[in-house]
Enzyme design. Structure first.
Site, PDB file in Angstrom:
ATOM      1  N   GLY A   8     -25.074 -26.733  17.906  1.00  0.00           N
ATOM      2  CA  GLY A   8     -23.664 -27.575  18.036  1.00  0.00           C
ATOM      3  C   GLY A   8     -23.867 -28.274  19.133  1.00  0.00           C
ATOM      4  O   GLY A   8     -24.464 -28.381  19.946  1.00  0.00           O
ATOM      5  N   ASN A   9     -22.777 -29.229  19.284  1.00  0.00           N
ATOM      6  CA  ASN A   9     -22.477 -30.119  20.322  1.00  0.00           C
ATOM      7  C   ASN A   9     -22.260 -29.674  21.688  1.00  0.00           C
ATOM      8  O   ASN A   9     -22.619 -30.084  22.582  1.00  0.00           O
ATOM      9  CB  ASN A   9     -21.198 -31.263  19.809  1.00  0.00           C
ATOM     10  CG  ASN A   9     -21.498 -31.904  18.899  1.00  0.00           C
ATOM     11  OD1 ASN A   9     -22.482 -32.695  18.868  1.00  0.00           O
ATOM     12  ND2 ASN A   9     -20.982 -31.722  17.759  1.00  0.00           N
ATOM     13  N   ILE A  12     -25.431 -23.787  21.804  1.00  0.00           N
ATOM     14  CA  ILE A  12     -26.589 -23.318  20.579  1.00  0.00           C
ATOM     15  C   ILE A  12     -26.290 -21.705  20.395  1.00  0.00           C
ATOM     16  O   ILE A  12     -26.532 -21.342  21.534  1.00  0.00           O
ATOM     17  CB  ILE A  12     -28.062 -23.534  21.161  1.00  0.00           C
ATOM     18  CG1 ILE A  12     -28.202 -24.895  21.171  1.00  0.00           C
ATOM     19  CG2 ILE A  12     -29.135 -22.953  20.193  1.00  0.00           C
ATOM     20  CD1 ILE A  12     -29.815 -25.618  21.671  1.00  0.00           C
ATOM     21  N   VAL A  13     -26.082 -21.540  19.328  1.00  0.00           N
ATOM     22  CA  VAL A  13     -25.783 -19.901  19.036  1.00  0.00           C
ATOM     23  C   VAL A  13     -26.894 -19.329  18.236  1.00  0.00           C
ATOM     24  O   VAL A  13     -27.485 -19.877  17.342  1.00  0.00           O
ATOM     25  CB  VAL A  13     -24.413 -19.772  18.230  1.00  0.00           C
ATOM     26  CG1 VAL A  13     -23.941 -18.305  18.021  1.00  0.00           C
ATOM     27  CG2 VAL A  13     -23.174 -20.379  19.136  1.00  0.00           C
ATOM     28  N   ASP A 110     -22.867 -26.707   9.666  1.00  0.00           N
ATOM     29  CA  ASP A 110     -21.818 -25.540  10.134  1.00  0.00           C
ATOM     30  C   ASP A 110     -20.963 -25.230   9.325  1.00  0.00           C
ATOM     31  O   ASP A 110     -20.439 -23.922   9.066  1.00  0.00           O
ATOM     32  CB  ASP A 110     -21.513 -25.788  11.708  1.00  0.00           C
ATOM     33  CG  ASP A 110     -20.598 -27.186  12.076  1.00  0.00           C
ATOM     34  OD1 ASP A 110     -20.673 -28.217  10.985  1.00  0.00           O
ATOM     35  OD2 ASP A 110     -19.812 -27.130  12.753  1.00  0.00           O
ATOM     36  N   ASP A 130     -12.043 -24.057  11.914  1.00  0.00           N
ATOM     37  CA  ASP A 130     -13.344 -23.657  12.798  1.00  0.00           C
ATOM     38  C   ASP A 130     -12.892 -24.434  14.319  1.00  0.00           C
ATOM     39  O   ASP A 130     -12.940 -25.600  14.248  1.00  0.00           O
ATOM     40  CB  ASP A 130     -14.385 -24.441  12.196  1.00  0.00           C
ATOM     41  CG  ASP A 130     -15.715 -24.229  13.268  1.00  0.00           C
ATOM     42  OD1 ASP A 130     -15.336 -23.666  14.224  1.00  0.00           O
ATOM     43  OD2 ASP A 130     -17.006 -24.330  12.497  1.00  0.00           O
ATOM     44  N   THR A 185       4.157 -26.035  36.052  1.00  0.00           N
ATOM     45  CA  THR A 185       3.056 -26.734  35.469  1.00  0.00           C
ATOM     46  C   THR A 185       1.875 -26.160  34.791  1.00  0.00           C
ATOM     47  O   THR A 185       1.684 -26.383  33.802  1.00  0.00           O
ATOM     48  CB  THR A 185       2.259 -27.991  36.459  1.00  0.00           C
ATOM     49  OG1 THR A 185       3.329 -28.597  37.229  1.00  0.00           O
ATOM     50  CG2 THR A 185       1.381 -28.455  36.108  1.00  0.00           C
TER      51      THR A 185
END
Length: 260
Positions: A8-9, A12-13, A110, A130, A185
Protein backbone atom coordinates in the site's frame (compact mmCIF):
# COMPACT_ATOMS: atom_id res chain seq x y z
CA UNK A 1 2.55 -21.46 4.74
CA UNK A 2 0.93 -19.21 2.14
CA UNK A 3 2.31 -15.67 2.46
CA UNK A 4 -0.12 -12.89 1.52
CA UNK A 5 1.35 -9.45 0.84
CA UNK A 6 -0.42 -6.14 0.24
CA UNK A 7 1.75 -3.23 -0.92
CA UNK A 8 0.00 0.00 0.00
CA UNK A 9 0.94 3.66 -0.16
CA UNK A 10 1.59 3.89 3.58
CA UNK A 11 2.27 0.31 4.68
CA UNK A 12 3.22 -3.11 3.40
CA UNK A 13 1.10 -5.72 5.16
CA UNK A 14 2.08 -9.38 5.37
CA UNK A 15 0.05 -12.34 6.61
CA UNK A 16 0.84 -16.04 6.70
CA UNK A 17 -1.89 -18.68 6.36
CA UNK A 18 -1.58 -22.27 7.54
CA UNK A 19 -4.51 -24.69 7.28
CA UNK A 20 -6.81 -21.79 6.31
CA UNK A 21 -5.93 -19.78 9.43
CA UNK A 22 -3.98 -16.54 9.70
CA UNK A 23 -1.04 -17.47 11.94
CA UNK A 24 1.35 -14.60 11.22
CA UNK A 25 0.69 -10.89 10.69
CA UNK A 26 2.87 -7.82 10.50
CA UNK A 27 3.10 -4.47 8.74
CA UNK A 28 5.83 -1.94 8.10
CA UNK A 29 6.08 1.45 6.44
CA UNK A 30 6.32 1.59 2.66
CA UNK A 31 9.70 3.03 1.71
CA UNK A 32 9.98 4.29 -1.86
CA UNK A 33 13.75 4.79 -1.86
CA UNK A 34 14.91 1.31 -0.80
CA UNK A 35 16.36 -1.24 -3.21
CA UNK A 36 15.38 -4.91 -3.47
CA UNK A 37 18.31 -6.03 -1.30
CA UNK A 38 17.30 -3.57 1.42
CA UNK A 39 13.74 -4.85 1.33
CA UNK A 40 15.10 -8.39 1.59
CA UNK A 41 17.01 -7.45 4.75
CA UNK A 42 13.90 -5.81 6.26
CA UNK A 43 11.70 -8.79 5.38
CA UNK A 44 14.17 -11.33 6.75
CA UNK A 45 14.29 -9.38 10.00
CA UNK A 46 10.49 -9.37 10.26
CA UNK A 47 10.28 -13.11 9.59
CA UNK A 48 12.95 -13.77 12.24
CA UNK A 49 11.20 -11.46 14.71
CA UNK A 50 7.95 -13.40 14.35
CA UNK A 51 9.59 -16.82 14.30
CA UNK A 52 8.66 -17.57 10.69
CA UNK A 53 10.94 -20.03 8.91
CA UNK A 54 11.12 -18.86 5.29
CA UNK A 55 11.55 -22.50 4.22
CA UNK A 56 7.99 -23.13 5.47
CA UNK A 57 6.58 -20.60 2.96
CA UNK A 58 5.44 -22.49 -0.12
CA UNK A 59 3.41 -19.82 -1.94
CA UNK A 60 3.37 -16.01 -2.13
CA UNK A 61 0.36 -13.91 -3.21
CA UNK A 62 0.74 -10.16 -3.81
CA UNK A 63 -1.56 -7.20 -4.36
CA UNK A 64 -0.16 -3.73 -4.91
CA UNK A 65 -1.31 -0.18 -5.55
CA UNK A 66 2.28 1.15 -5.72
CA UNK A 67 3.64 0.04 -9.10
CA UNK A 68 7.00 1.69 -8.49
CA UNK A 69 7.99 -0.77 -5.75
CA UNK A 70 6.05 -3.89 -6.70
CA UNK A 71 9.04 -5.34 -8.55
CA UNK A 72 11.38 -4.43 -5.68
CA UNK A 73 9.31 -6.18 -3.02
CA UNK A 74 8.61 -9.23 -5.18
CA UNK A 75 12.31 -9.37 -6.04
CA UNK A 76 13.20 -9.25 -2.35
CA UNK A 77 10.77 -12.09 -1.64
CA UNK A 78 12.31 -14.17 -4.42
CA UNK A 79 15.68 -13.78 -2.71
CA UNK A 80 14.28 -15.23 0.49
CA UNK A 81 11.57 -17.68 -0.60
CA UNK A 82 11.70 -20.50 -3.12
CA UNK A 83 8.35 -19.63 -4.71
CA UNK A 84 7.25 -17.56 -7.69
CA UNK A 85 4.80 -14.86 -6.50
CA UNK A 86 1.20 -14.86 -7.73
CA UNK A 87 -0.19 -11.38 -8.43
CA UNK A 88 -3.78 -10.22 -8.07
CA UNK A 89 -4.33 -7.88 -11.03
CA UNK A 90 -7.81 -6.39 -11.56
CA UNK A 91 -9.13 -6.99 -15.05
CA UNK A 92 -6.60 -9.76 -15.69
CA UNK A 93 -6.63 -12.23 -12.81
CA UNK A 94 -9.31 -14.90 -12.62
CA UNK A 95 -11.38 -14.33 -9.49
CA UNK A 96 -14.85 -15.04 -8.13
CA UNK A 97 -15.85 -11.37 -8.46
CA UNK A 98 -17.11 -9.59 -11.57
CA UNK A 99 -15.77 -6.02 -11.84
CA UNK A 100 -18.73 -4.16 -13.34
CA UNK A 101 -17.20 -0.72 -13.87
CA UNK A 102 -16.20 1.13 -17.03
CA UNK A 103 -12.56 0.03 -16.88
CA UNK A 104 -12.01 -2.99 -14.60
CA UNK A 105 -8.24 -2.43 -14.64
CA UNK A 106 -8.74 0.88 -12.80
CA UNK A 107 -9.98 -0.89 -9.67
CA UNK A 108 -7.35 -1.08 -6.96
CA UNK A 109 -6.02 -4.56 -6.28
CA UNK A 110 -6.61 -3.98 -2.56
CA UNK A 111 -10.29 -3.24 -3.18
CA UNK A 112 -10.65 -6.34 -5.33
CA UNK A 113 -9.08 -8.49 -2.61
CA UNK A 114 -11.54 -7.12 -0.05
CA UNK A 115 -14.43 -7.77 -2.43
CA UNK A 116 -13.34 -11.39 -2.97
CA UNK A 117 -13.48 -12.04 0.77
CA UNK A 118 -16.71 -10.10 1.29
CA UNK A 119 -18.54 -11.99 -1.46
CA UNK A 120 -17.85 -15.32 0.22
CA UNK A 121 -18.47 -14.19 3.78
CA UNK A 122 -21.33 -11.68 3.85
CA UNK A 123 -24.84 -11.24 2.45
CA UNK A 124 -25.08 -9.12 -0.68
CA UNK A 125 -25.47 -6.30 -1.53
CA UNK A 126 -22.51 -5.04 0.46
CA UNK A 127 -20.64 -1.79 1.09
CA UNK A 128 -16.98 -2.12 2.06
CA UNK A 129 -15.51 0.84 3.95
CA UNK A 130 -11.70 0.66 3.67
CA UNK A 131 -9.93 3.33 5.72
CA UNK A 132 -6.22 3.66 5.09
CA UNK A 133 -4.18 6.28 3.26
CA UNK A 134 -7.45 7.05 1.47
CA UNK A 135 -10.98 6.29 2.61
CA UNK A 136 -12.61 4.09 -0.03
CA UNK A 137 -16.16 2.78 -0.23
CA UNK A 138 -16.73 -0.16 -2.57
CA UNK A 139 -20.26 -1.04 -3.68
CA UNK A 140 -21.15 -4.69 -4.38
CA UNK A 141 -24.56 -5.41 -5.88
CA UNK A 142 -26.98 -8.21 -5.02
CA UNK A 143 -24.99 -10.61 -7.24
CA UNK A 144 -21.70 -9.81 -5.54
CA UNK A 145 -20.35 -7.77 -8.46
CA UNK A 146 -18.23 -4.68 -7.79
CA UNK A 147 -20.29 -1.90 -9.35
CA UNK A 148 -18.47 1.22 -8.21
CA UNK A 149 -16.25 3.02 -5.71
CA UNK A 150 -15.95 6.35 -3.89
CA UNK A 151 -12.51 7.65 -2.85
CA UNK A 152 -11.82 10.39 -0.30
CA UNK A 153 -8.72 11.65 1.55
CA UNK A 154 -7.90 9.40 4.48
CA UNK A 155 -8.15 10.42 8.11
CA UNK A 156 -4.42 10.97 8.61
CA UNK A 157 -3.95 12.77 5.29
CA UNK A 158 -6.71 15.19 6.28
CA UNK A 159 -5.16 15.75 9.69
CA UNK A 160 -1.70 16.36 8.20
CA UNK A 161 -3.15 18.86 5.74
CA UNK A 162 -4.91 20.65 8.60
CA UNK A 163 -1.66 20.93 10.57
CA UNK A 164 0.27 22.19 7.55
CA UNK A 165 -2.30 24.85 6.67
CA UNK A 166 -2.83 26.26 10.18
CA UNK A 167 -0.39 27.91 12.54
CA UNK A 168 -1.82 26.90 15.91
CA UNK A 169 -3.39 23.45 15.45
CA UNK A 170 -1.36 20.39 16.38
CA UNK A 171 -1.51 16.64 16.01
CA UNK A 172 -3.81 14.49 18.15
CA UNK A 173 -4.33 10.92 19.20
CA UNK A 174 -7.06 9.37 17.10
CA UNK A 175 -9.71 8.69 19.73
CA UNK A 176 -13.31 9.69 20.22
CA UNK A 177 -13.89 12.60 22.63
CA UNK A 178 -16.72 12.53 25.15
CA UNK A 179 -18.83 15.00 23.17
CA UNK A 180 -19.16 16.10 19.56
CA UNK A 181 -19.09 19.72 20.72
CA UNK A 182 -15.45 20.19 21.66
CA UNK A 183 -14.74 22.57 24.54
CA UNK A 184 -11.00 22.85 23.91
CA UNK A 185 -8.71 22.55 20.89
CA UNK A 186 -7.83 18.90 21.48
CA UNK A 187 -11.46 17.83 21.86
CA UNK A 188 -12.45 19.88 18.82
CA UNK A 189 -9.82 18.20 16.65
CA UNK A 190 -10.75 14.74 17.91
CA UNK A 191 -14.41 15.43 17.27
CA UNK A 192 -13.70 16.42 13.70
CA UNK A 193 -11.32 13.51 13.07
CA UNK A 194 -13.46 10.75 14.59
CA UNK A 195 -17.08 11.93 14.60
CA UNK A 196 -16.61 13.92 11.39
CA UNK A 197 -15.28 10.91 9.50
CA UNK A 198 -17.91 8.63 11.05
CA UNK A 199 -20.63 11.03 9.90
CA UNK A 200 -19.09 11.11 6.42
CA UNK A 201 -19.13 7.30 6.30
CA UNK A 202 -22.76 7.24 7.49
CA UNK A 203 -23.77 9.77 4.86
CA UNK A 204 -22.00 7.96 2.02
CA UNK A 205 -23.42 4.63 3.16
CA UNK A 206 -26.91 6.14 2.95
CA UNK A 207 -26.28 7.19 -0.64
CA UNK A 208 -24.68 3.87 -1.64
CA UNK A 209 -27.42 1.85 0.03
CA UNK A 210 -30.13 3.78 -1.78
CA UNK A 211 -28.45 3.21 -5.15
CA UNK A 212 -27.97 -0.49 -4.37
CA UNK A 213 -31.66 -0.92 -3.57
CA UNK A 214 -31.38 -1.05 0.22
CA UNK A 215 -30.47 -3.69 2.79
CA UNK A 216 -26.71 -3.59 2.19
CA UNK A 217 -24.30 -5.25 4.61
CA UNK A 218 -21.65 -2.76 5.75
CA UNK A 219 -18.12 -4.02 6.38
CA UNK A 220 -15.26 -1.90 7.71
CA UNK A 221 -11.56 -2.59 7.28
CA UNK A 222 -8.23 -0.76 7.03
CA UNK A 223 -5.66 0.67 9.40
CA UNK A 224 -7.80 3.37 11.04
CA UNK A 225 -11.28 1.94 10.55
CA UNK A 226 -11.75 0.43 14.00
CA UNK A 227 -12.02 3.71 15.89
CA UNK A 228 -14.07 5.42 13.20
CA UNK A 229 -16.69 2.77 12.42
CA UNK A 230 -17.29 2.26 16.15
CA UNK A 231 -18.80 5.76 16.12
CA UNK A 232 -20.96 5.27 13.03
CA UNK A 233 -24.74 5.21 13.43
CA UNK A 234 -24.99 2.40 10.89
CA UNK A 235 -24.02 -1.06 12.15
CA UNK A 236 -20.62 -1.84 10.64
CA UNK A 237 -18.93 -5.26 10.78
CA UNK A 238 -15.25 -4.60 11.48
CA UNK A 239 -12.91 -7.06 9.73
CA UNK A 240 -9.25 -5.97 10.00
CA UNK A 241 -7.92 -8.90 7.94
CA UNK A 242 -10.43 -8.70 5.08
CA UNK A 243 -7.82 -7.83 2.45
CA UNK A 244 -5.43 -10.64 3.38
CA UNK A 245 -8.36 -13.04 3.57
CA UNK A 246 -9.29 -12.06 0.03
CA UNK A 247 -5.74 -12.66 -1.21
CA UNK A 248 -5.74 -16.09 0.40
CA UNK A 249 -9.10 -16.95 -1.16
CA UNK A 250 -7.76 -15.81 -4.54
CA UNK A 251 -4.82 -18.17 -4.08
CA UNK A 252 -7.12 -21.06 -3.09
CA UNK A 253 -9.33 -20.53 -6.16
CA UNK A 254 -6.38 -20.60 -8.53
CA UNK A 255 -4.73 -23.51 -6.72
CA UNK A 256 -7.92 -25.56 -7.06
CA UNK A 257 -8.27 -24.76 -10.76
CA UNK A 258 -4.63 -25.65 -11.47
CA UNK A 259 -5.18 -29.02 -9.78
CA UNK A 260 -8.34 -29.64 -11.84
Amino acid sequence: MVLTVDIGNSNIVLGGYEKDKLTFFTRYATELKMEADQYAVELRGLFNLHGVDVKSITHVVISSVVPGITALVSGALRRLIDAEPMFLVPGKSKTSVVIDIENPMELGADLLACAIAAKERFPMPCIIVDMGTATKLTAMDKNGNVCGVSIMPGVFISQEALKMRTSTLRGIELEAPRHAIGRNTSESLKSGAVFGNAAMVDGMVDRFDEELGGGATIVGTGGVARKIVACCKHPVIYEPDLLLDGLYRFYKLNEKESED
